[in-house]
Motif scaffolding. Sequence first.
Motif, short mmCIF file in Angstrom:
data_model
loop_
_atom_site.label_atom_id
_atom_site.label_comp_id
_atom_site.label_asym_id
_atom_site.label_seq_id
_atom_site.Cartn_x
_atom_site.Cartn_y
_atom_site.Cartn_z
N ASP A 138 1.64 5.62 -1.00
CA ASP A 138 1.46 4.95 -2.62
C ASP A 138 2.04 3.54 -2.70
O ASP A 138 1.38 2.76 -3.47
CB ASP A 138 2.00 5.90 -3.55
CG ASP A 138 1.13 7.30 -3.67
OD1 ASP A 138 0.13 7.32 -2.97
OD2 ASP A 138 1.85 8.27 -4.03
N ILE A 139 3.27 3.56 -2.24
CA ILE A 139 4.01 1.80 -2.50
C ILE A 139 2.98 1.14 -1.72
O ILE A 139 2.82 -0.23 -2.38
CB ILE A 139 5.42 2.22 -2.00
CG1 ILE A 139 6.10 3.07 -2.93
CG2 ILE A 139 6.05 1.02 -2.01
CD1 ILE A 139 7.55 3.21 -2.57
N LEU A 140 2.80 1.22 -0.55
CA LEU A 140 1.95 0.34 0.43
C LEU A 140 0.67 -0.02 -0.35
O LEU A 140 0.36 -0.89 -0.31
CB LEU A 140 1.85 0.99 1.78
CG LEU A 140 3.01 1.23 2.48
CD1 LEU A 140 2.68 1.78 4.11
CD2 LEU A 140 3.69 -0.19 2.88
N TYR A 141 -0.15 0.98 -0.88
CA TYR A 141 -1.23 0.94 -1.56
C TYR A 141 -1.19 -0.01 -2.73
O TYR A 141 -2.13 -0.96 -3.09
CB TYR A 141 -1.88 2.04 -1.54
CG TYR A 141 -3.27 2.03 -2.54
CD1 TYR A 141 -4.50 1.58 -1.82
CD2 TYR A 141 -3.51 2.29 -3.77
CE1 TYR A 141 -5.69 1.37 -2.39
CE2 TYR A 141 -4.86 2.07 -4.47
CZ TYR A 141 -5.84 1.57 -3.66
OH TYR A 141 -7.13 1.66 -4.26
N GLN A 142 -0.06 0.54 -3.54
CA GLN A 142 0.09 -0.28 -4.65
C GLN A 142 0.29 -1.85 -4.56
O GLN A 142 0.01 -2.68 -5.43
CB GLN A 142 1.39 0.34 -5.59
CG GLN A 142 0.90 1.95 -6.12
CD GLN A 142 2.11 2.40 -6.69
OE1 GLN A 142 3.13 1.91 -6.71
NE2 GLN A 142 2.00 3.88 -6.89
N ASN A 143 1.13 -2.23 -3.86
CA ASN A 143 1.41 -3.68 -3.39
C ASN A 143 0.39 -4.43 -2.35
O ASN A 143 0.76 -5.45 -2.17
CB ASN A 143 2.86 -3.66 -2.65
CG ASN A 143 4.02 -3.14 -3.71
OD1 ASN A 143 4.53 -4.27 -4.29
ND2 ASN A 143 4.47 -1.98 -3.46
N ARG A 144 -0.57 -3.61 -2.20
CA ARG A 144 -1.85 -4.16 -1.37
C ARG A 144 -1.24 -4.69 0.15
O ARG A 144 -1.76 -5.67 0.46
CB ARG A 144 -2.34 -5.32 -2.16
CG ARG A 144 -3.26 -4.65 -3.33
CD ARG A 144 -3.90 -5.80 -4.14
NE ARG A 144 -2.80 -6.82 -4.89
CZ ARG A 144 -3.10 -7.79 -5.09
NH1 ARG A 144 -4.33 -8.32 -5.00
NH2 ARG A 144 -2.23 -8.51 -5.87
N ILE A 145 -0.40 -4.10 0.66
CA ILE A 145 0.21 -4.53 2.00
C ILE A 145 -0.90 -4.15 3.18
O ILE A 145 -1.49 -3.09 3.15
CB ILE A 145 1.36 -3.42 2.53
CG1 ILE A 145 2.61 -3.73 1.24
CG2 ILE A 145 2.10 -3.91 3.49
CD1 ILE A 145 3.13 -5.02 1.23
N THR A 146 -1.11 -5.40 3.78
CA THR A 146 -2.09 -5.16 4.79
C THR A 146 -1.62 -5.06 6.15
O THR A 146 -2.49 -4.66 7.16
CB THR A 146 -3.32 -6.21 4.66
OG1 THR A 146 -2.48 -7.51 4.89
CG2 THR A 146 -3.74 -6.55 3.25
N HIS A 147 -0.34 -5.53 6.33
CA HIS A 147 0.26 -5.71 7.42
C HIS A 147 1.54 -5.28 7.71
O HIS A 147 2.38 -5.57 6.48
CB HIS A 147 0.11 -7.01 8.23
CG HIS A 147 -1.07 -7.71 8.41
ND1 HIS A 147 -2.03 -7.92 7.60
CD2 HIS A 147 -1.77 -7.64 9.94
CE1 HIS A 147 -3.16 -8.39 8.46
NE2 HIS A 147 -3.08 -8.41 9.51
#
Length: 328
Positions: free
Chosen positions: A30-39
Amino acid sequence: MADSSDVDTGLVEVIPSLYISSLKPASSVDILYQNRITHVLAVGLNMQSPFPNLCKYKIVSLEDSAEANLLECLPSAIEYISQAISKDGRVLVHCVAGISRSASIIVAYLMKAQKLEYEQALEILHQQHPRAEPNSGFEEQLRLFAELNYVVDLEETRYRRFLMTRMAQQRDKLGYIPQLVLGCDPLKDAPIAGVPSITGGVQPIPRTGIRILQLRCKKCRRILVSKDNIMEHNPGAGETSFAYNKRGQGLGPNAQAKSKCNLFFIEPMEWIHGLDDGSVEGKIQCPKCESKLGSYNWSGSQCSCGEWITPSFALQKSKVDEVTGPCP
């Protein structure tokens, strides 16, 4: 050093598109998705790639130890971050605590990208993430990274000196050296200049027309090392350094002035026999005529000038000739 429970559970944006965190938020889809982390660049031992369908991952295996070789990890890590950001990606760099290893990678990236000194890059990180604290060994290596003009290359003498010191530390701590990095035999043929040999030696890049200092065996004239393989050192305190062996003998006011170095200290070379058998010390023989030229000791030894050199690979000046010859 703080552990992961002391670190904020969210991501911290250091500069646009570059984030740092501990392991906990990096493990939250969820945190990765919310911050739009790609790498994601995961730095540590036994790191995983938990969400390969959401992010691209790069794993950098690195222990949070002052003796660990951070420098060898930097080129590929910095390239990964640079490529991702150049393609409008959003990069998260994390370790376990988000304090030392991930901070060191980000500091190195900022140093190279913005041509900064260590303190300047660390200050940028501290503005957003005050708890960042590279360990003492990483700090030393990052300072060296600036001196190396942000390029980690075995052709660079200062980097090879760093590796020598690290190998000696590993030998002392572990009882062996996991990976020997040896200076290439100047007479050894190499198909590609600048490419490490099987034992870690590096063939110098040819410099056509340039004449350089070389050391040769006095007996058979065999070339042993070139100038780049010779370790310079500051003269020690002369005979006063050996006063504990004098049993009260007077040294005189001119003892220091009369002391001269009678040894050449060199890098560990491919042609030195026995370096891979685990010995702490041994003799150095000419690879051609087998004349004894000196000795080596991973724990160090003292020059005649009084300076202690660690590790020590010493050639007696009386056994070699200094000549100027074409670059091999």
